[in-house]
Write an enzyme that holds these catalytic residues in place. Structure first.
Site, mmCIF file in Angstrom:
data_model
loop_
_atom_site.group_PDB
_atom_site.id
_atom_site.type_symbol
_atom_site.label_atom_id
_atom_site.label_comp_id
_atom_site.label_asym_id
_atom_site.label_seq_id
_atom_site.Cartn_x
_atom_site.Cartn_y
_atom_site.Cartn_z
ATOM 1 N N GLN A 118 -6.186 104.683 -88.798
ATOM 2 C CA GLN A 118 -5.267 105.169 -87.465
ATOM 3 C C GLN A 118 -6.006 105.756 -86.898
ATOM 4 O O GLN A 118 -6.630 107.234 -87.190
ATOM 5 C CB GLN A 118 -4.276 105.966 -88.070
ATOM 6 C CG GLN A 118 -3.241 106.472 -86.904
ATOM 7 C CD GLN A 118 -2.255 107.665 -87.501
ATOM 8 O OE1 GLN A 118 -2.813 108.269 -88.529
ATOM 9 N NE2 GLN A 118 -1.583 108.037 -86.806
ATOM 10 N N SER A 121 -5.911 110.840 -83.111
ATOM 11 C CA SER A 121 -6.336 112.146 -83.142
ATOM 12 C C SER A 121 -7.715 112.281 -82.289
ATOM 13 O O SER A 121 -8.691 111.228 -82.835
ATOM 14 C CB SER A 121 -6.452 112.880 -84.257
ATOM 15 O OG SER A 121 -5.283 113.061 -84.898
ATOM 16 N N GLU A 236 4.496 107.036 -90.291
ATOM 17 C CA GLU A 236 3.829 107.811 -90.985
ATOM 18 C C GLU A 236 4.362 108.917 -91.702
ATOM 19 O O GLU A 236 4.045 109.415 -92.829
ATOM 20 C CB GLU A 236 2.771 108.508 -90.128
ATOM 21 C CG GLU A 236 1.579 109.233 -90.742
ATOM 22 C CD GLU A 236 0.580 109.668 -89.424
ATOM 23 O OE1 GLU A 236 0.999 109.811 -88.210
ATOM 24 O OE2 GLU A 236 -0.575 110.183 -89.827
ATOM 25 N N GLU A 370 4.812 122.782 -87.939
ATOM 26 C CA GLU A 370 5.351 123.390 -86.735
ATOM 27 C C GLU A 370 5.738 122.242 -86.007
ATOM 28 O O GLU A 370 6.941 122.428 -85.211
ATOM 29 C CB GLU A 370 4.387 124.369 -85.948
ATOM 30 C CG GLU A 370 3.804 125.366 -86.868
ATOM 31 C CD GLU A 370 2.954 124.990 -87.856
ATOM 32 O OE1 GLU A 370 2.322 124.195 -87.851
ATOM 33 O OE2 GLU A 370 2.855 126.000 -88.830
HETATM 34 C C1 LIG Z 1 -6.263 115.089 -94.248
HETATM 35 C C2 LIG Z 1 -5.963 114.856 -92.946
HETATM 36 C C3 LIG Z 1 -5.917 113.534 -92.534
HETATM 37 C C4 LIG Z 1 -5.960 113.076 -91.163
HETATM 38 N N1 LIG Z 1 -5.922 111.573 -90.983
HETATM 39 C C5 LIG Z 1 -5.698 111.123 -89.773
HETATM 40 C C6 LIG Z 1 -5.926 109.931 -89.183
HETATM 41 O O1 LIG Z 1 -6.271 108.865 -90.159
HETATM 42 N N2 LIG Z 1 -5.939 109.600 -88.014
HETATM 43 C C7 LIG Z 1 -5.497 110.281 -87.029
HETATM 44 O O2 LIG Z 1 -5.397 110.076 -85.954
HETATM 45 N N3 LIG Z 1 -5.222 111.702 -87.433
HETATM 46 C C8 LIG Z 1 -5.721 112.265 -88.775
HETATM 47 N N4 LIG Z 1 -5.432 113.471 -89.010
HETATM 48 C C9 LIG Z 1 -5.242 114.433 -88.026
HETATM 49 C C10 LIG Z 1 -3.895 115.123 -87.928
HETATM 50 O O3 LIG Z 1 -3.041 114.142 -87.305
HETATM 51 C C11 LIG Z 1 -3.787 116.269 -86.748
HETATM 52 O O4 LIG Z 1 -4.803 117.263 -87.532
HETATM 53 C C12 LIG Z 1 -2.793 117.100 -86.573
HETATM 54 O O5 LIG Z 1 -2.068 116.225 -85.760
HETATM 55 C C13 LIG Z 1 -3.030 118.398 -85.992
HETATM 56 O O6 LIG Z 1 -3.703 118.253 -84.727
HETATM 57 P P1 LIG Z 1 -4.978 119.219 -84.722
HETATM 58 O O7 LIG Z 1 -5.702 119.169 -85.869
HETATM 59 O O8 LIG Z 1 -5.622 118.902 -83.294
HETATM 60 O O9 LIG Z 1 -4.438 120.604 -84.231
HETATM 61 P P2 LIG Z 1 -3.501 121.416 -83.046
HETATM 62 O O10 LIG Z 1 -2.849 120.546 -82.412
HETATM 63 O O11 LIG Z 1 -4.830 121.951 -82.281
HETATM 64 O O12 LIG Z 1 -2.718 122.506 -83.784
HETATM 65 C C14 LIG Z 1 -3.083 123.651 -83.958
HETATM 66 C C15 LIG Z 1 -2.230 124.612 -84.459
HETATM 67 O O13 LIG Z 1 -1.172 124.484 -83.392
HETATM 68 C C16 LIG Z 1 0.148 124.509 -83.887
HETATM 69 N N5 LIG Z 1 0.802 123.867 -82.573
HETATM 70 C C17 LIG Z 1 0.536 122.796 -81.855
HETATM 71 N N6 LIG Z 1 1.205 122.408 -80.872
HETATM 72 C C18 LIG Z 1 2.113 123.127 -81.434
HETATM 73 C C19 LIG Z 1 3.572 123.016 -80.566
HETATM 74 N N7 LIG Z 1 3.980 122.354 -79.554
HETATM 75 N N8 LIG Z 1 4.568 123.943 -81.134
HETATM 76 C C20 LIG Z 1 4.244 124.888 -82.278
HETATM 77 N N9 LIG Z 1 2.758 124.661 -82.949
HETATM 78 C C21 LIG Z 1 1.800 123.891 -82.276
HETATM 79 C C22 LIG Z 1 0.031 123.387 -84.810
HETATM 80 O O14 LIG Z 1 1.024 123.312 -85.771
HETATM 81 C C23 LIG Z 1 -1.130 123.949 -85.634
HETATM 82 O O15 LIG Z 1 -0.987 125.015 -86.459
HETATM 83 C C24 LIG Z 1 -5.611 113.901 -90.153
HETATM 84 C C25 LIG Z 1 -5.467 115.167 -90.481
HETATM 85 C C26 LIG Z 1 -5.880 115.684 -91.912
HETATM 86 C C27 LIG Z 1 -5.833 117.129 -92.155
#
Ligand SMILES: Cc1cc2nc3c(=O)[nH]c(=O)nc-3n(C[C@H](O)[C@H](O)[C@H](O)COP(=O)(O)OP(=O)(O)OC[C@H]3O[C@@H](n4cnc5c(N)ncnc54)[C@H](O)[C@@H]3O)c2cc1C
Length: 401
Positions: A118, A121, A236, A370
């Site tokens: 997928q 991100s 998912e 969150e």
């Molecule tokens: C083990 C693992 C596997 C993954 N596999 C995939 C994959 O296969 N494909 C893929 O596309 N992605 C994948 N991901 C990515 C995952 O979907 C993202 O890490 C996740 O959606 C959070 O995005 P970010 O890391 O950019 O954090 P951010 O979006 O930058 O968030 C940072 C912090 O801010 C908080 N936050 C952000 N927006 C808000 C809001 N509106 N209200 C309150 N709090 C908020 C979040 O909760 C978090 O604590 C994976 C992640 C992990 C850890």
């Protein structure tokens, strides 16, 4: 026929097919891809899908009548071979794909011969995935893609990737997206490992440089990428948090086993026993909630309530493995050698120490806790929405770093 007779006939049909499958393909001696291919052809892959596409057109709750006897017989499970394809790719293809796409993708996806990943991100778009920047520009019957994805689980093993890209930057962020299925071996696709705190590189960065995707591999209409993505995202959450295991099985069984060993070695401990019982009760509540959600779900896409199971699973899993590490005492720190390895599946471990480290990701992957709370607040409880200043502005006019 009455409803009861209809459901009895459905159960009888499923049971007869399961018997036929296990008789013709003994689980212990048949190679996994052959077994799963036969399961697909008998309509026992996802019973709710249409006949010819791995299903029998029956309610999804009847899948348990397939999975339980197959589990007992020691049959291979498609999730282990292709977790993202099985849990998210297949229902997205069924909901939005053409007849030709369903024929092309579903069977090898189910057998694990074609693994899926997928690619949503990006470095600048995780929780706010609709803000993504990867561009797809049309060129005749093809699209030319440039950009970068990140955290792409199992990209290193994948044949196909679910890709959301921006096709119209003049539209507000949710409206200018289109969804593709991309060949991960196409020229210009580069997969680079990303190491996690377990030491493993289960996920990756993926770079696209002038990658050409045939328009025939677009899923859904141009500009409809967000709607298609929502199908993937809803599945998912259920795929991560909606599993129904037998009572007492799964992570809680590891905590119970460790507790018993410890109680035998050093006597019982009431405070720890109480903690264990709380975790066991939460596991059972989650299990029953997921059973109820599964029964309530008809043939469609799971709704925002899927976020309940996702939150509960993530927080519970972290708490169970923290408890296990506490039970281990100093031995809990003796974790492997942190050598970089490339796992062949995502998220599973026989080692409690690794499971503890891996469980930290549960409240991030598939949408953070969150963000799940926001979804529940807004879409289930009807609370006022988050502030979204960029929602109606053309994407190209939204400031970004
Ligand atoms: C083990 C693992 C596997 C993954 N596999 C995939 C994959 O296969 N494909 C893929 O596309 N992605 C994948 N991901 C990515 C995952 O979907 C993202 O890490 C996740 O959606 C959070 O995005 P970010 O890391 O950019 O954090 P951010 O979006 O930058 O968030 C940072 C912090 O801010 C908080 N936050 C952000 N927006 C808000 C809001 N509106 N209200 C309150 N709090 C908020 C979040 O909760 C978090 O604590 C994976 C992640 C992990 C850890």
């Amino acid at each position: 026929m009455t409803d009861v007779e209809t459901s009895q006939a459905a159960v009888a049909l499923v049971e007869e097919r399961v018997t036929r499958l296990l008789t013709a393909h003994p689980a212990a001696t048949t190679d996994p891809a052959t077994f799963l291919g036969a399961q697909f052809d008998l309509g026992l892959a996802w019973v709710q899908f249409d006949e010819g596409f791995g299903g029998l057109g029956l309610p999804p709750s009847l899948q348990e009548a397939v999975d339980t006897p197959l589990r007992r017989a020691g049959a291979p499970h498609p999730y282990m071979r292709n977790p993202i394809g099985y849990g998210m790719g297949a229902p997205t293809v069924v909901a939005h794909g053409t007849e030709a796409q369903k024929r092309r993708y579903l069977r090898p996806l189910f057998t694990g011969q074609e693994v899926w990943c997928q690619m949503f991100s990006e470095p600048g778009a995780g929780s706010d995935v609709a803000g993504l920047s990867t561009r797809a520009v049309r060129d005749g019957d093809e699209w030319v893609v440039n950009g970068q994805k990140v955290w792409t689980t199992l990209a290193h093993l994948s044949h196909w990737g679910m890709l959301v890209a921006r096709t119209d930057p003049d539209q507000p962020k949710h409206k200018g997206l289109t969804y593709f299925v991309v060949d991960m071996h196409a020229p210009g696709v580069e997969v680079k490992p990303l190491r996690q705190m377990t030491g493993e590189a289960e996920f990756n960065e993926v770079y696209f440089t002038d990658v050409r995707i045939p328009d025939a591999e677009r899923l859904g209409d141009v500009g409809e990428g967000w709607r298609v993505s929502l199908t993937t995202l809803m599945h998912e959450r259920v795929s991560i948090g909606g599993a129904v295991v037998p009572q007492g099985a799964g992570p809680i069984s590891e905590a119970v086993t460790l507790y018993k060993q410890r109680a035998t070695a050093s006597g019982d401990d009431h405070a720890r026993r109480e903690r264990l019982l709380q975790l066991w009760s939460r596991s059972e509540v989650l299990r029953l909630t997921n059973i109820r959600a599964g029964v309530a779900r008809t043939r469609g896409v799971p709704g925002p309530e899927g976020s309940i199971g996702k939150i509960a699973f993530a927080e519970l899993n972290k708490d169970i493995y923290s408890f296990c590490i506490d039970l281990l005492g100093p031995a809990g720190m003796l974790y492997g050698d942190y050598a970089t390895t490339r796992p062949v599946t995502a998220g599973f471990s026989a080692d409690v120490r690794r499971a503890f480290l891996r469980s930290r990701a549960n409240s991030i992957e598939g949408g953070t806790t969150e963000v799940m709370k926001n979804i529940l607040g807004e879409r289930v409880l009807g609370l006022p929405g988050d502030v979204r200043a960029d929602k109606d502005r053309p994407w190209k006019d939204v400031p970004r770093s």
